[in-house]
Scaffold this motif. Structure first.
Motif, short mmCIF file in Angstrom:
data_model
loop_
_atom_site.label_atom_id
_atom_site.label_comp_id
_atom_site.label_asym_id
_atom_site.label_seq_id
_atom_site.Cartn_x
_atom_site.Cartn_y
_atom_site.Cartn_z
N ARG A 246 0.85 -1.19 0.00
CA ARG A 246 0.00 0.00 0.00
C ARG A 246 0.89 1.24 0.00
O ARG A 246 2.03 1.19 0.46
N GLU A 247 0.32 2.35 -0.47
CA GLU A 247 1.07 3.61 -0.45
C GLU A 247 0.43 4.56 0.55
O GLU A 247 -0.81 4.66 0.59
N GLY A 253 0.81 6.95 10.18
CA GLY A 253 1.39 5.95 11.08
C GLY A 253 1.10 4.55 10.58
O GLY A 253 0.13 4.32 9.85
N VAL A 254 1.94 3.59 10.98
CA VAL A 254 1.81 2.20 10.49
C VAL A 254 1.85 1.23 11.66
O VAL A 254 2.74 1.31 12.51
N GLY A 255 0.89 0.31 11.69
CA GLY A 255 0.90 -0.80 12.65
C GLY A 255 0.49 -0.39 14.06
O GLY A 255 0.08 0.75 14.30
N ILE A 268 4.44 0.73 1.69
CA ILE A 268 4.64 -0.16 2.83
C ILE A 268 4.17 -1.54 2.41
O ILE A 268 3.09 -1.70 1.84
N GLY A 269 5.00 -2.56 2.69
CA GLY A 269 4.61 -3.94 2.40
C GLY A 269 4.23 -4.65 3.69
O GLY A 269 4.77 -4.35 4.75
N ARG A 312 10.88 1.40 0.12
CA ARG A 312 11.42 2.46 -0.74
C ARG A 312 12.61 1.99 -1.58
O ARG A 312 12.83 2.50 -2.66
N GLU A 313 13.37 0.99 -1.10
CA GLU A 313 14.53 0.53 -1.91
C GLU A 313 14.16 -0.62 -2.84
O GLU A 313 15.01 -1.16 -3.55
N VAL A 314 12.88 -1.02 -2.81
CA VAL A 314 12.43 -2.11 -3.71
C VAL A 314 11.16 -1.65 -4.42
O VAL A 314 10.06 -2.17 -4.17
#
Ligand SMILES: Cc1ncc(COP(=O)(O)O)c(C=O)c1O
Length: 363
Positions: A246-247, A253-255, A268-269, A312-314
């Motif tokens: 998701r973007e 915030g996440v989680g 975010i994966g 971000r790096e993948v």
């Protein structure tokens, strides 16, 4: 059905790592630590592989672990590192032809209560300073007398355990080795001192027997020394998959606890692994994982079944991609630092929910 979390155990890595141990200690026999389900790698396939590769003795913590091996028809000599705790256990250990590591006088009393015809095989463990298990060194003459009283006992030798072997600058290891040598000067019987760190960092500890565990599984026991530089190959590869991508906008915030805040608009994966699989909740944001041979980073708290990662790096990561949590390219000993622990605890801590597959067995 696609397994959520898979631990792939490459048994050929064990053979390679045993070769490293043998090159370091060519004159020593090898007692391989396969306790705790072979450090979480599967005691039966690991033991079969190591025995086929010529390991002399397998070491487990207790009778129950030894019985798992005997019931799987592993016939090799097995040592019980904690010895036995009852007469019944002692009798069963003798019946199963196990080597009992005896560390206290009450255990000698248990052994002496067995029928005189019992074909007992034993080690004596001496406390040279770790103060966990073992007879005080002053008891050595009494132990020698005990052996003289029981000429039928099949005495394997004298063992001690090092407290600080993973600290190459710590003089305490040299002191322990010196105390062990001095207490046994002129006394017959094989000697065993070194765990993995001991046999790698302390040449004086490479005596008649070495007792590696961690190094056989391909992890470096020495902080700051990589397994690869020692020629060790990790035997375990722990993987899961991306199940959502998701973007989110900057500042979201996440989680749980919204503990991670997106510093910019980013993807975010969600990876299907959590603390119920053995992914410690203590892992901090920034812990690396690997997707498509690039790094992603834990973003936020570990939940029971999932983690969230910074992609971000993948940029091309998509749902279904495998995610490497530790293994070749992501050494468990480095990853463990992100949870304030050691590779030992990560390897042993996988739960029954993880799917295991063993590759490259001898048979
Ligand atoms: C008595 C004894 N010997 C050997 C080992 C193997 O240690 P390592 O895994 O550090 O090589 C252990 C493990 O804790 C142990 O308790």
């Amino acid at each position: 059905m696609i397994p959520r979390v898979t631990a792939t155990i490459d048994l050929s890595a064990l053979r390679n790592n045993l070769g490293v141990v043998r090159r370091l200690a060519p004159a020593s026999r090898v007692m391989a630590a396969v306790k705790a389900d072979a450090y979480g790698h599967g005691a039966v396939p690991v033991s079969r592989t190591l025995v086929a590769a010529g390991v002399d003795v397998l070491a487990v913590a207790c009778l129950e672990e030894a019985m798992t091996l005997r019931q799987a028809r592993v016939q090799a000599p097995i040592a019980l590192l904690e010895g036995v705790i009852s007469g019944e256990e002692a009798a069963q250990a003798v019946y199963e032809q196990l080597q009992i590591v005896v560390h206290d006088h009450w255990q000698i009393a248990l052994l002496e209560s067995l029928p005189a015809s019992a074909r007992l095989s034993l080690w004596f463990k001496l406390d040279t300073g770790m103060h966990r298990l073992g007879f005080p060194l002053a008891d050595v003459p009494r132990l020698v007398e005990t052996l003289q009283r029981h000429p039928g006992w099949d005495f394997q030798g004298w063992m001690t355990h090092l407290a600080c072997a993973d600290e190459p600058d710590n003089p305490f290891t040299g002191e322990q080795i010196g105390r062990f040598d001095a207490a046994l000067r002129g006394i017959a019987g094989a000697r065993s001192i070194a765990n993995s760190a001991g046999l790698i960092a302390w040449p004086q500890a490479r005596v008649d027997w070495v007792r590696p565990g961690l190094a056989l599984y391909g992890c470096s026991p020495l902080p700051g020394v990589s397994a690869a530089s020692l020629g060790l190959r990790p035997a375990m590869r722990l993987e899961s998959r991306l199940i959502a991508v998701r973007e989110y906008a900057a500042g979201e915030g996440v989680g749980y606890g919204l503990a991670y805040r997106c510093p910019e608009r980013m993807r975010i994966g969600v990876v299907a692994v959590g603390y119920a699989d053995g992914m410690h909740r203590a892992f901090r944001s920034g812990t690396p994982v690997m997707i498509r041979r690039r790094r992603a980073y834990l973003a936020g708290r570990v939940s029971m079944d999932m983690i969230t990662v910074d992609l971000r790096e993948v940029p091309d990561a998509t749902v279904g991609d495998p995610v490497l949590l530790w293994g070749d390219g992501l050494p468990a000993e480095r990853i463990a630092e992100w949870a304030g622990t050691l590779s030992y605890e990560l390897l042993c801590g996988l739960t029954q929910r993880v799917h295991f597959r063993h590759l490259n067995g001898a048979d």
